[in-house]
Design a protein around this motif. Sequence first.
Motif, PDB file in Angstrom:
ATOM      1  N   ALA A   1       7.223   8.046  37.037  1.00 29.02           N
ATOM      2  CA  ALA A   1       6.103   8.744  36.401  1.00 29.02           C
ATOM      3  C   ALA A   1       5.147   7.768  35.730  1.00 29.02           C
ATOM      4  N   SER A   2       5.713   6.776  35.056  1.00 28.95           N
ATOM      5  CA  SER A   2       4.873   5.770  34.404  1.00 28.95           C
ATOM      6  C   SER A   2       4.068   4.986  35.438  1.00 28.95           C
ATOM      7  N   SER A   3       4.689   4.668  36.559  1.00 26.69           N
ATOM      8  CA  SER A   3       3.999   3.937  37.622  1.00 26.69           C
ATOM      9  C   SER A   3       2.894   4.787  38.240  1.00 26.69           C
ATOM     10  N   LEU A   4       3.130   6.091  38.337  1.00 32.50           N
ATOM     11  CA  LEU A   4       2.095   6.990  38.840  1.00 32.50           C
ATOM     12  C   LEU A   4       0.870   6.958  37.928  1.00 32.50           C
ATOM     13  N   GLY A   5       1.119   6.918  36.626  1.00 35.86           N
ATOM     14  CA  GLY A   5       0.010   6.818  35.683  1.00 35.86           C
ATOM     15  C   GLY A   5      -0.780   5.537  35.887  1.00 35.86           C
ATOM     16  N   ALA A   6      -0.080   4.444  36.176  1.00 39.07           N
ATOM     17  CA  ALA A   6      -0.757   3.169  36.429  1.00 39.07           C
ATOM     18  C   ALA A   6      -1.614   3.254  37.680  1.00 39.07           C
ATOM     19  N   VAL A   7      -1.127   3.938  38.701  1.00 36.24           N
ATOM     20  CA  VAL A   7      -1.894   4.104  39.940  1.00 36.24           C
ATOM     21  C   VAL A   7      -3.154   4.935  39.672  1.00 36.24           C
ATOM     22  N   CYS A   8      -3.058   5.899  38.752  1.00 34.68           N
ATOM     23  CA  CYS A   8      -4.241   6.695  38.384  1.00 34.68           C
ATOM     24  C   CYS A   8      -5.319   5.809  37.752  1.00 34.68           C
ATOM     25  N   TRP A   9      -4.899   4.905  36.844  1.00 36.71           N
ATOM     26  CA  TRP A   9      -5.852   3.966  36.244  1.00 36.71           C
ATOM     27  C   TRP A   9      -6.432   3.044  37.321  1.00 36.71           C
ATOM     28  N   TYR A  10      -5.601   2.618  38.245  1.00 42.84           N
ATOM     29  CA  TYR A  10      -6.058   1.781  39.358  1.00 42.84           C
ATOM     30  C   TYR A  10      -7.145   2.515  40.141  1.00 42.84           C
ATOM     31  N   GLY A  11      -6.890   3.780  40.464  1.00 41.73           N
ATOM     32  CA  GLY A  11      -7.855   4.571  41.209  1.00 41.73           C
ATOM     33  C   GLY A  11      -9.156   4.750  40.451  1.00 41.73           C
ATOM     34  N   LEU A  12      -9.058   4.929  39.129  1.00 40.26           N
ATOM     35  CA  LEU A  12     -10.260   5.082  38.309  1.00 40.26           C
ATOM     36  C   LEU A  12     -11.102   3.808  38.343  1.00 40.26           C
ATOM     37  N   GLY A  13     -10.441   2.655  38.174  1.00 40.71           N
ATOM     38  CA  GLY A  13     -11.164   1.391  38.223  1.00 40.71           C
ATOM     39  C   GLY A  13     -11.811   1.166  39.581  1.00 40.71           C
ATOM     40  N   HIS A  14     -11.097   1.510  40.640  1.00 41.11           N
ATOM     41  CA  HIS A  14     -11.625   1.325  41.992  1.00 41.11           C
ATOM     42  C   HIS A  14     -12.823   2.238  42.238  1.00 41.11           C
ATOM     43  N   ALA A  15     -12.761   3.475  41.729  1.00 37.38           N
ATOM     44  CA  ALA A  15     -13.837   4.440  41.945  1.00 37.38           C
ATOM     45  C   ALA A  15     -15.085   4.099  41.134  1.00 37.38           C
ATOM     46  N   LEU A  16     -14.904   3.668  39.899  1.00 37.12           N
ATOM     47  CA  LEU A  16     -16.048   3.389  39.034  1.00 37.12           C
ATOM     48  C   LEU A  16     -16.724   2.062  39.375  1.00 37.12           C
ATOM     49  N   GLY A  17     -15.949   1.074  39.779  1.00 40.05           N
ATOM     50  CA  GLY A  17     -16.516  -0.240  40.052  1.00 40.05           C
ATOM     51  C   GLY A  17     -16.626  -1.074  38.787  1.00 40.05           C
ATOM     52  N   GLU A  18     -16.921  -2.348  38.972  1.00 38.81           N
ATOM     53  CA  GLU A  18     -16.906  -3.294  37.851  1.00 38.81           C
ATOM     54  C   GLU A  18     -17.952  -2.982  36.786  1.00 38.81           C
ATOM     55  N   GLU A  19     -19.187  -2.745  37.199  1.00 40.92           N
ATOM     56  CA  GLU A  19     -20.265  -2.577  36.224  1.00 40.92           C
ATOM     57  C   GLU A  19     -20.080  -1.336  35.366  1.00 40.92           C
ATOM     58  N   ARG A  20     -19.797  -0.205  36.003  1.00 43.60           N
ATOM     59  CA  ARG A  20     -19.642   1.038  35.233  1.00 43.60           C
ATOM     60  C   ARG A  20     -18.409   0.989  34.333  1.00 43.60           C
ATOM     61  N   THR A  21     -17.322   0.411  34.844  1.00 45.86           N
ATOM     62  CA  THR A  21     -16.120   0.306  34.018  1.00 45.86           C
ATOM     63  C   THR A  21     -16.371  -0.564  32.793  1.00 45.86           C
ATOM     64  N   HIS A  22     -17.037  -1.697  33.010  1.00 42.91           N
ATOM     65  CA  HIS A  22     -17.340  -2.603  31.897  1.00 42.91           C
ATOM     66  C   HIS A  22     -18.218  -1.912  30.859  1.00 42.91           C
ATOM     67  N   ASN A  23     -19.200  -1.150  31.312  1.00 37.51           N
ATOM     68  CA  ASN A  23     -20.075  -0.432  30.376  1.00 37.51           C
ATOM     69  C   ASN A  23     -19.303   0.606  29.569  1.00 37.51           C
ATOM     70  N   LEU A  24     -18.383   1.299  30.225  1.00 37.42           N
ATOM     71  CA  LEU A  24     -17.569   2.292  29.523  1.00 37.42           C
ATOM     72  C   LEU A  24     -16.665   1.634  28.491  1.00 37.42           C
ATOM     73  N   VAL A  25     -16.098   0.494  28.857  1.00 42.16           N
ATOM     74  CA  VAL A  25     -15.235  -0.228  27.917  1.00 42.16           C
ATOM     75  C   VAL A  25     -16.027  -0.669  26.692  1.00 42.16           C
ATOM     76  N   LYS A  26     -17.240  -1.172  26.914  1.00 41.82           N
ATOM     77  CA  LYS A  26     -18.072  -1.616  25.798  1.00 41.82           C
ATOM     78  C   LYS A  26     -18.418  -0.464  24.860  1.00 41.82           C
ATOM     79  N   ARG A  27     -18.648   0.719  25.423  1.00 36.24           N
ATOM     80  CA  ARG A  27     -19.076   1.862  24.607  1.00 36.24           C
ATOM     81  C   ARG A  27     -17.911   2.598  23.954  1.00 36.24           C
ATOM     82  N   PHE A  28     -16.836   2.779  24.703  1.00 35.45           N
ATOM     83  CA  PHE A  28     -15.768   3.654  24.224  1.00 35.45           C
ATOM     84  C   PHE A  28     -14.400   2.988  24.114  1.00 35.45           C
ATOM     85  N   GLY A  29     -14.280   1.742  24.562  1.00 37.37           N
ATOM     86  CA  GLY A  29     -12.978   1.096  24.596  1.00 37.37           C
ATOM     87  C   GLY A  29     -12.269   1.032  23.268  1.00 37.37           C
ATOM     88  N   ARG A  30     -13.020   0.818  22.192  1.00 39.34           N
ATOM     89  CA  ARG A  30     -12.382   0.673  20.870  1.00 39.34           C
ATOM     90  C   ARG A  30     -11.678   1.944  20.419  1.00 39.34           C
TER      91      ARG A  30
END
Length: 204
Positions: free
Chosen positions: A65-94
């Motif tokens: 189950a924990s590994s499935l959660g990791a795959v979900c994060w992997y899929g999110l990163g792959h779908a959003l791409g580098e630029e959008r993910t980085h922007n989201l981290v800068k705005r909401f990561g904290r």
Amino acid sequence: MTHAIEGIIPIASIASYGLLGAALLALAERLIPVVPSYGLFIFLGSSMVATPIDLVPLIIATTLASSLGAVCWYGLGHALGEERTHNLVKRFGRYVWLREPVYLSLSDRYSRNAFVATFIGQTIPVVRVYLSLPAGILALPLVTFTLAVLSGSALWVGAFISLGYGLHVLGWNPWIATLVAVCVLIVLECCILWLVRRRKDTLA
């Protein structure tokens, strides 16, 4: 404190559903890190394991189950791409314990050895949750990623579930055992971080 945690996530109630409940908690912990993961697995080990043989199915269910959660994060990163993910981290990561320097550091580690970084990352608090984002962005082969996550998660989950069972054998109440173990581990984390930072300052 235990009542506060139970108010946020009804851990004991969900765990009462057996392996399915434990798996759901492990998945939720990976997706939404509300409580320290080691606290959750210590609690599961101390409250759900009656005999040593019960450790095996519980560790397998929570690792998957924990590994499935990791795959979900992997899929999110792959779908959003580098630029959008980085922007989201800068705005909401904290707000979810993912500050930009941590995210950039995780991304950088993949340029060295992706499998090792993924495996080791599964045994580091907070890092284990978000390490999958840069893996998805960089399109690390899913089979390689999954094998590394499964291996590292099994080590992490197995260690703390076994610790919880050990405290249960010694007669500790599950909530008290979890609280004491989490406090000790947090102190150890702080000490390790302090030593690492001191070493960096010395080398600088």
